[in-house]
Motif scaffolding. Structure first.
Motif, short mmCIF file in Angstrom:
data_model
loop_
_atom_site.label_atom_id
_atom_site.label_comp_id
_atom_site.label_asym_id
_atom_site.label_seq_id
_atom_site.Cartn_x
_atom_site.Cartn_y
_atom_site.Cartn_z
N UNK A 238 37.53 48.79 52.28
CA UNK A 238 38.75 48.06 52.62
C UNK A 238 39.74 48.86 53.43
N UNK B 30 50.28 43.62 46.45
CA UNK B 30 48.98 42.99 46.68
C UNK B 30 49.17 41.93 47.74
N UNK C 121 38.23 30.87 47.67
CA UNK C 121 38.37 32.15 46.96
C UNK C 121 39.30 33.06 47.78
N UNK C 122 40.52 33.31 47.29
CA UNK C 122 41.49 34.05 48.11
C UNK C 122 41.00 35.45 48.50
N UNK C 123 41.32 35.83 49.70
CA UNK C 123 41.09 37.18 50.20
C UNK C 123 42.38 37.95 49.94
N UNK C 124 42.27 39.08 49.25
CA UNK C 124 43.47 39.91 48.98
C UNK C 124 43.10 41.36 49.11
N UNK C 125 44.06 42.17 49.53
CA UNK C 125 43.82 43.61 49.51
C UNK C 125 44.94 44.30 48.75
N UNK C 126 44.58 45.46 48.20
CA UNK C 126 45.53 46.26 47.45
C UNK C 126 46.31 47.11 48.43
N UNK D 200 47.40 34.41 40.38
CA UNK D 200 46.28 34.25 39.44
C UNK D 200 45.07 35.07 39.88
N UNK D 201 44.86 35.16 41.19
CA UNK D 201 43.75 35.98 41.70
C UNK D 201 43.99 37.45 41.34
N UNK D 202 45.23 37.89 41.51
CA UNK D 202 45.59 39.28 41.17
C UNK D 202 45.36 39.58 39.70
N UNK E 171 43.35 38.17 37.45
CA UNK E 171 42.09 37.79 36.80
C UNK E 171 41.60 38.91 35.85
N UNK F 34 35.67 31.43 51.74
CA UNK F 34 37.03 31.88 52.03
C UNK F 34 38.05 30.75 51.90
N UNK G 1 45.55 36.71 52.10
CA UNK G 1 45.36 36.13 53.44
C UNK G 1 45.30 34.63 53.25
N UNK H 239 36.98 49.28 57.84
CA UNK H 239 36.31 48.22 57.08
C UNK H 239 34.79 48.44 57.07
#
Lengths: 330, 330
Positions: free
Chosen positions: A187, A83, A110-115, A247-249, A251, A107, A86, A182
């Protein structure tokens, strides 16, 4: 402690313990055969690896041999979770600014994340094999952590205790595939091919005082075709520390042992520090000159990503790769 | 051949061979301990498993025991790759229509896929544990395939030969987290928690004539709180067959053995076939009445997903789960 996975013709390679100075190594096969196995049972395995590491550093290891990063696979050649965040929001803001788009204020909190895709990682000195230069081949220098089991609902503060190892990554991106992908709304997918990782994964204590509050306070060096193009400090302008990213991952899910979490491209607001991905350079050119001048990577280009300690010694060994054309159709 | 992974307290469970009628099983430990191990070396391992399967069906297996899906983990309790398509484009079009958005015409010939998370799959009868009903908990009934190694640049036609096993999936979705997450631009992340899979994975030959040109021509049955709410035919309105989905995945990367590729929510244009996800029902209500009436799942709700052959026999066993609240904070 520093750990590497050596090529032996199998999918998972063989775990080796590497000396602090990256000069010698010893196989870990008397303890555990592969890194995922160590992570699956870390409290039991890690102390045994640590003892072997201490012996190796003291010159007391039996059957030690010269360590050669060219024999390395990625420390986890395949993983169950990758994961990528950014966390250097400055970079995200710059990309938006270059295309005259405003970045949402959210932004910043709230973290921006991609799988990411994790079944086929590339070794630190292996070629980056891709089908076409037209895809807009770019490197991205990142810091990553590997966790043990992290339960759903873990707080950022608790999450940091789950960081067991750190690595560098080259999160290869195909820039020309990103805008249409995108736009589809789901994504990154084809635009994020296989990623590469540093020769060794290290425990946080190897970073000494540079590991503070979930950030690595040292410059990440990117050298493209032999020229040092970036050395931003990974501890500066990292808006979300690794505990916040984990922690974002977690949730809405558990993250299991061996999960890899990335920082995103390391980037400083101070542009004199250069860049660890070409896209950022191009964005600065767009903003300054109205057009991007620096081209993306060509087949044959080289990229080296490394981090030195305050004494100038390499911590993780170098990611040192060449871009090559896939022989098959693409 | 039908294969299951039984709970034994370990992360990967134990591989078992299950009889065609799903009544008995035999451990595969004399051949290979876990399913990933079988996939890593399929040409060598599969014939051995097949012989044991034939003995089991003939009532000649030693140490056979009653098969109980409640003892199952997901066939691959953790995997290295989980890529989920949206092959039933009708479903995508409906979702867009409900929010008065036009679907790009390209969606009919360029597959929509997202990168899923694969480190913590849920067993077929295990609870779906989540933090809050406010997240908009939904089920999604899907067909999935498991591949062997698929090289970068594989064509759709070639890709079908890489399908080794099939499973059903419940691709749990958190509908109320999707709009803000997709608005961030990086795709699904927190809105796609852990997925569940059917008790057994089956080789394509188990489907007989129902496996045609990369599609499964049988109804997928979704039963929510005891009421059959959907039975769309998975072979109808599937715009992209599995070969096309695998080729989309491997355009810019290799997919390694044990990769799971999903069809997306099974959906027929014929609305009399019902739905395999609540979102679709709600979209139809929006279009017809201007508002969605059917609520998402509550804690305690049950969902059963199953596929029967033309004789009414269950092929994969049933996904049969309850939604439960996570005890930890979330």
């Amino acid at each position: 402690m520093k750990l590497a996975t050596l090529k032996d013709g199998t999918r998972d390679g063989q775990l080796a313990i590497v000396s602090r100075d990256l000069k010698t190594a010893v196989m870990a096969d008397g303890i555990v055969p592969i890194l995922q196995g160590a992570l699956d049972d870390w409290p039991f395995i890690a102390p045994q690896l640590e003892r072997a590491y201490n012996d190796l550093n003291a010159g007391k290891a039996h059957r030690a041999f010269d360590f050669d990063p060219r024999h390395c696979m990625a420390p986890l050649p395949r993983a169950y979770q990758w994961a990528d965040g950014s966390a250097y929001v400055n970079h995200v803001e710059l990309v938006r600014k270059a295309r005259n788009a405003e970045m949402p204020e959210s932004f910043w909190h709230d973290p921006l994340m991609y799988q990411g895709s994790s079944d086929d990682f590339i070794g630190p000195t292996d070629d980056i094999v891709l089908g076409s230069e037209d895809w807009g081949i770019d490197f991205e220098g990142e810091i990553t952590v590997i966790t043990d089991d992290v339960p759903m609902g873990t707080t950022p503060g608790e999450a940091l205790s789950h960081v067991k190892l750190l690595m560098l990554a080259n999160d290869v991106s195909l820039r020309n595939l990103i805008p249409p992908e995108l736009a589809k709304g789901f994504g990154f997918f084809q635009s994020k091919p296989a990623s590469s990782f540093s020769p060794v994964a290290v425990t946080p204590d190897e970073l000494g005082n540079a590991w503070q509050e979930g950030k690595v306070h040292l410059p990440l060096r990117a050298t493209w075709n032999g020229a040092l193009v970036g050395q931003p400090n990974a501890g500066v302008d990292m808006v979300f520390h690794f505990g916040q990213l984990i922690a974002h991952l977690t949730k809405t899910r558990n993250a299991r042992a061996g999960s890899i979490i990335g920082s995103g491209t390391v980037s400083n607001k101070d542009t004199s520090k250069g860049y660890t991905c070409i896209a950022e350079k191009r964005c600065l050119e767009m903003i300054e000159h109205g057009e991007a001048k620096t081209p993306f990577m060509k087949f044959g280009d080289t990229i080296k990503i490394e981090m030195l300690d305050t004494n100038g010694k390499s911590i993780f060994g170098a990611i040192n790769q060449q871009v090559a054309q896939n022989a098959a159709k693409s």
